[in-house]
Design a protein around this motif. Structure first.
Motif, mmCIF file in Angstrom:
data_model
loop_
_atom_site.group_PDB
_atom_site.id
_atom_site.type_symbol
_atom_site.label_atom_id
_atom_site.label_comp_id
_atom_site.label_asym_id
_atom_site.label_seq_id
_atom_site.Cartn_x
_atom_site.Cartn_y
_atom_site.Cartn_z
ATOM 1 N N GLN A 167 0.833 -1.190 0.000
ATOM 2 C CA GLN A 167 0.000 0.000 0.000
ATOM 3 C C GLN A 167 0.870 1.243 0.000
ATOM 4 O OE1 GLN A 167 -0.573 2.246 2.813
ATOM 5 N NE2 GLN A 167 -2.212 3.405 1.829
ATOM 6 N N SER A 168 0.527 2.217 -0.826
ATOM 7 C CA SER A 168 1.224 3.498 -0.896
ATOM 8 C C SER A 168 2.698 3.264 -1.248
ATOM 9 C CB SER A 168 1.047 4.241 0.428
ATOM 10 O OG SER A 168 1.442 5.581 0.312
ATOM 11 N N ALA A 169 3.637 3.592 -0.362
ATOM 12 C CA ALA A 169 5.047 3.343 -0.662
ATOM 13 C C ALA A 169 5.308 1.868 -0.914
ATOM 14 C CB ALA A 169 5.927 3.847 0.481
ATOM 15 N N GLY A 170 4.526 0.999 -0.274
ATOM 16 C CA GLY A 170 4.654 -0.431 -0.549
ATOM 17 C C GLY A 170 4.253 -0.771 -1.970
ATOM 18 N N ALA A 171 3.231 -0.082 -2.492
ATOM 19 C CA ALA A 171 2.826 -0.295 -3.883
ATOM 20 C C ALA A 171 3.866 0.264 -4.844
ATOM 21 C CB ALA A 171 1.464 0.345 -4.132
ATOM 22 N N VAL A 172 4.424 1.426 -4.521
ATOM 23 C CA VAL A 172 5.508 1.970 -5.342
ATOM 24 C C VAL A 172 6.691 1.002 -5.342
ATOM 25 C CG1 VAL A 172 7.144 3.875 -5.610
ATOM 26 C CG2 VAL A 172 4.790 4.349 -4.923
ATOM 27 N N SER A 173 6.969 0.404 -4.188
ATOM 28 C CA SER A 173 8.055 -0.580 -4.110
ATOM 29 C C SER A 173 7.815 -1.731 -5.076
ATOM 30 C CB SER A 173 8.167 -1.121 -2.677
ATOM 31 O OG SER A 173 8.521 -0.115 -1.772
ATOM 32 N N ILE A 174 6.578 -2.214 -5.134
ATOM 33 C CA ILE A 174 6.265 -3.311 -6.047
ATOM 34 C C ILE A 174 6.494 -2.880 -7.491
ATOM 35 C CG2 ILE A 174 4.409 -4.780 -6.922
ATOM 36 C CD1 ILE A 174 3.239 -4.692 -4.060
ATOM 37 N N ARG A 175 6.088 -1.657 -7.806
ATOM 38 C CA ARG A 175 6.326 -1.135 -9.158
ATOM 39 C C ARG A 175 7.826 -1.164 -9.470
ATOM 40 N NH1 ARG A 175 8.133 0.185 -13.081
ATOM 41 N NH2 ARG A 175 7.713 1.949 -14.492
ATOM 42 N N LEU A 176 8.663 -0.831 -8.503
ATOM 43 C CA LEU A 176 10.098 -0.812 -8.744
ATOM 44 C C LEU A 176 10.694 -2.213 -8.742
ATOM 45 C CD1 LEU A 176 11.041 2.333 -6.639
ATOM 46 C CD2 LEU A 176 10.542 2.167 -9.083
ATOM 47 N N LEU A 177 10.154 -3.108 -7.936
ATOM 48 C CA LEU A 177 10.619 -4.499 -7.974
ATOM 49 C C LEU A 177 10.404 -5.117 -9.352
ATOM 50 C CD1 LEU A 177 9.315 -5.714 -4.496
ATOM 51 C CD2 LEU A 177 11.714 -5.471 -5.166
ATOM 52 N N MET A 178 9.385 -4.636 -10.058
ATOM 53 C CA MET A 178 9.149 -5.119 -11.424
ATOM 54 C C MET A 178 10.286 -4.742 -12.359
ATOM 55 S SD MET A 178 5.099 -4.212 -11.864
ATOM 56 C CE MET A 178 3.829 -5.026 -10.872
ATOM 57 N N GLU A 179 11.085 -3.758 -11.972
ATOM 58 C CA GLU A 179 12.201 -3.297 -12.797
ATOM 59 C C GLU A 179 13.514 -4.001 -12.463
ATOM 60 O OE1 GLU A 179 12.191 -0.912 -15.111
ATOM 61 O OE2 GLU A 179 10.265 0.103 -14.828
ATOM 62 N N ILE A 180 13.577 -4.648 -11.307
ATOM 63 C CA ILE A 180 14.856 -5.138 -10.795
ATOM 64 C C ILE A 180 15.086 -6.586 -11.243
ATOM 65 C CG2 ILE A 180 16.167 -5.640 -8.699
ATOM 66 C CD1 ILE A 180 14.566 -3.398 -7.329
ATOM 67 N N PRO A 181 16.100 -6.841 -12.028
ATOM 68 C CA PRO A 181 16.345 -8.207 -12.498
ATOM 69 C C PRO A 181 16.458 -9.231 -11.374
ATOM 70 C CG PRO A 181 17.665 -6.655 -13.753
ATOM 71 C CD PRO A 181 17.031 -5.872 -12.641
ATOM 72 N N ASP A 182 17.080 -8.848 -10.246
ATOM 73 C CA ASP A 182 17.258 -9.786 -9.139
ATOM 74 C C ASP A 182 15.937 -10.193 -8.499
ATOM 75 O OD1 ASP A 182 19.954 -9.810 -9.509
ATOM 76 O OD2 ASP A 182 20.444 -8.549 -7.790
ATOM 77 N N ALA A 183 14.880 -9.413 -8.718
ATOM 78 C CA ALA A 183 13.567 -9.748 -8.155
ATOM 79 C C ALA A 183 12.737 -10.599 -9.105
ATOM 80 C CB ALA A 183 12.801 -8.478 -7.810
ATOM 81 N N CYS A 184 13.194 -10.755 -10.331
ATOM 82 C CA CYS A 184 12.446 -11.537 -11.321
ATOM 83 C C CYS A 184 12.316 -12.980 -10.849
ATOM 84 C CB CYS A 184 13.152 -11.482 -12.665
ATOM 85 S SG CYS A 184 12.213 -12.220 -14.017
ATOM 86 N N GLY A 185 11.104 -13.496 -10.838
ATOM 87 C CA GLY A 185 10.848 -14.867 -10.418
ATOM 88 C C GLY A 185 10.599 -15.038 -8.937
ATOM 89 N N LEU A 186 10.724 -13.958 -8.152
ATOM 90 C CA LEU A 186 10.502 -14.065 -6.714
ATOM 91 C C LEU A 186 9.035 -13.882 -6.334
ATOM 92 C CD1 LEU A 186 13.620 -12.179 -5.313
ATOM 93 C CD2 LEU A 186 13.276 -14.642 -5.557
ATOM 94 N N PHE A 187 8.199 -13.407 -7.274
ATOM 95 C CA PHE A 187 6.754 -13.348 -7.033
ATOM 96 C C PHE A 187 6.024 -13.568 -8.358
ATOM 97 C CE2 PHE A 187 8.345 -9.039 -7.573
ATOM 98 C CZ PHE A 187 7.448 -8.433 -8.443
ATOM 99 N N THR A 188 4.831 -14.129 -8.248
ATOM 100 C CA THR A 188 4.042 -14.487 -9.430
ATOM 101 C C THR A 188 2.835 -13.583 -9.625
ATOM 102 O OG1 THR A 188 2.868 -16.108 -8.059
ATOM 103 C CG2 THR A 188 4.703 -16.917 -9.382
#
Length: 407
Positions: A167-188
């Protein structure tokens, strides 16, 4: 909210990190080490007039990379996992707060709920040459997701079925995790509540200017300064930054583009999103938490959240994700804030005691909160199980037509 048939384990250390250093995930047979139970040092949150005071008595300290897990059972059932990233403008909050207790969501939806601390403010997002490269809070989130991947099976969770929601900054964090190669595959799957709006990251040059401003305020080496001195300098930097930028209330420390793990925003967006399920949405009067109640909150919310989130949904679909949007219209009786920022949180997480007296809930009886909460928890939980959105006509919530349907 019901807490029957769940086991809550907290705090659990998921990583360690020195000041202004990248985190390192805990290793071991169950991924656990002794936990301090601390949350990141922070100044008071700016939304306490809306949310109320948090009643959790937690110790602040830099040994703060801790999380909580709520599960229906420590068994081999391999339940869907829901990892929550809290809001607070990247400057306040903690996953260990009672507001974010996942007991009801876990019990009713049959999921394992993980709530994460990550570093905030100067500790997580200072960008200062020779001291900190910024984005350490994002690195923390990646390490937390890695920890979940490696260890959640021991708590009855399926490491290959992880929904990250924030939520809020947490949602922005998710948006940025979508950009980070190291986070790829860590959530579906992902659920993004009230964010991101038009400003997702801060340019590196601007972040470095704020960092130098902070260095002047602290007046000594930030690497060896006391926590109190760092927080005091953060407070004065926030005031100076607001005066210089004209952005009253804008956090001085924020995720930064042009540096690891976000070297170029958009560079990995498409390749990371193939087959991802995403819900993103907002509350009808979201901005009233920041501007105060008024006749223009719906229009301003539309401009600042509805428009960019709808455009973002279209980008997701073009990149190969399955995405839809929602708008929550619940306006608690007697609340001057309406369907404001954070109003959905008591419907999803926390307990009656945690949310009692929250100004944004107005005169709403807890029975109404519980009734609507069961409906929203059912939607979120079902989504974590299947990726299918099943709207409830009894919930004041509008959905975009592009809703995933059962196969």
């Amino acid at each position: 909210m019901s807490t029957a048939e769940t086991i809550r384990t907290a705090p659990i250390r998921y990583a360690t990190a020195g000041r202004f250093e990248r985190p390192h995930m805990i290793s071991g047979p169950d991924g656990r080490g002794p936990s301090s139970g601390q949350i990141c040092p922070q100044l008071p949150g700016r939304l306490s007039p809306v949310m109320g005071a948090n009643k959790t008595n937690l110790v602040q300290g830099e040994d703060c990379l801790n999380l909580s897990i709520t599960t229906p059972g420590h068994d081999a059932d391999a339940r869907p996992v829901m990892v929550f990233l809290h809001g607070g403008a990247f400057n306040s909050g903690a996953g260990l707060m009672d507001w974010y207790d996942g007991s009801s969501l876990s019990a009713e939806a049959g999921v394992v709920v993980v709530s994460v601390n990550y570093r905030l403010g100067v500790f997580g997002y200072l960008c200062l040459d020779g001291v900190s490269s910024g984005n350490l809070g994002l690195y923390d989130q990646v390490e937390a997701l890695r920890w979940v991947k490696a260890n959640i099976a021991g708590y009855g969770g399926d490491p290959d079925n992880v929904t990250v929601f924030g939520q809020s900054a947490g949602a922005v964090s998710i948006r940025l995790l979508m950009e980070i190669p190291d986070a790829c595959g860590l959530f579906t799957r992902a659920i993004m509540q009230s964010g991101p709006g038009p400003d997702v990251v801060r340019p590196r040059e601007l972040a470095e200017n704020v960092g130098r401003m902070f260095a002047e305020k602290v007046g000594q080496d930030p690497r060896t300064s006391s926590v109190a001195a760092l927080l005091d300098a953060q407070r004065t930097t926030a005031a100076a930054w607001a005066e210089q930028s004209g952005a009253v209330g804008a956090p001085p420390f924020y995720p930064v583009s042009g540096t690891d793990p976000l070297p170029v925003l958009g560079a990995s967006f498409g390749e990371n999103l193939h087959d991802l399920d995403v819900i993103c949405g907002w509350n009808a009067d979201d901005v009233s938490a920041f501007t105060g109640p008024g006749p223009d909150t719906v229009a301003m919310t539309h401009l600042l959240l509805a428009v960019p989130l709808s455009e973002f949904r279209d980008r997701l679909v073009q990149a190969g994700a399955r995405a839809c949007t929602y708008r929550l219209d619940w306006r608690p009786r007697g609340s001057r804030y309406g369907a404001t920022h954070c109003v959905e949180l008591p419907l999803l997480l926390g307990t009656r005691k945690a949310w009692e007296g929250s100004p944004m809930l107005g005169d709403a009886e807890w029975g109404e909160v519980e009734l609507l909460g069961k409906k929203l928890r059912r939607i979120w939980g079902r989504y974590a199980h299947t990726g299918v959105v099943e709207p409830d006509p009894g919930l004041p919530m509008a959905w975009d037509p592009a809703i995933p349907h059962s196969v």
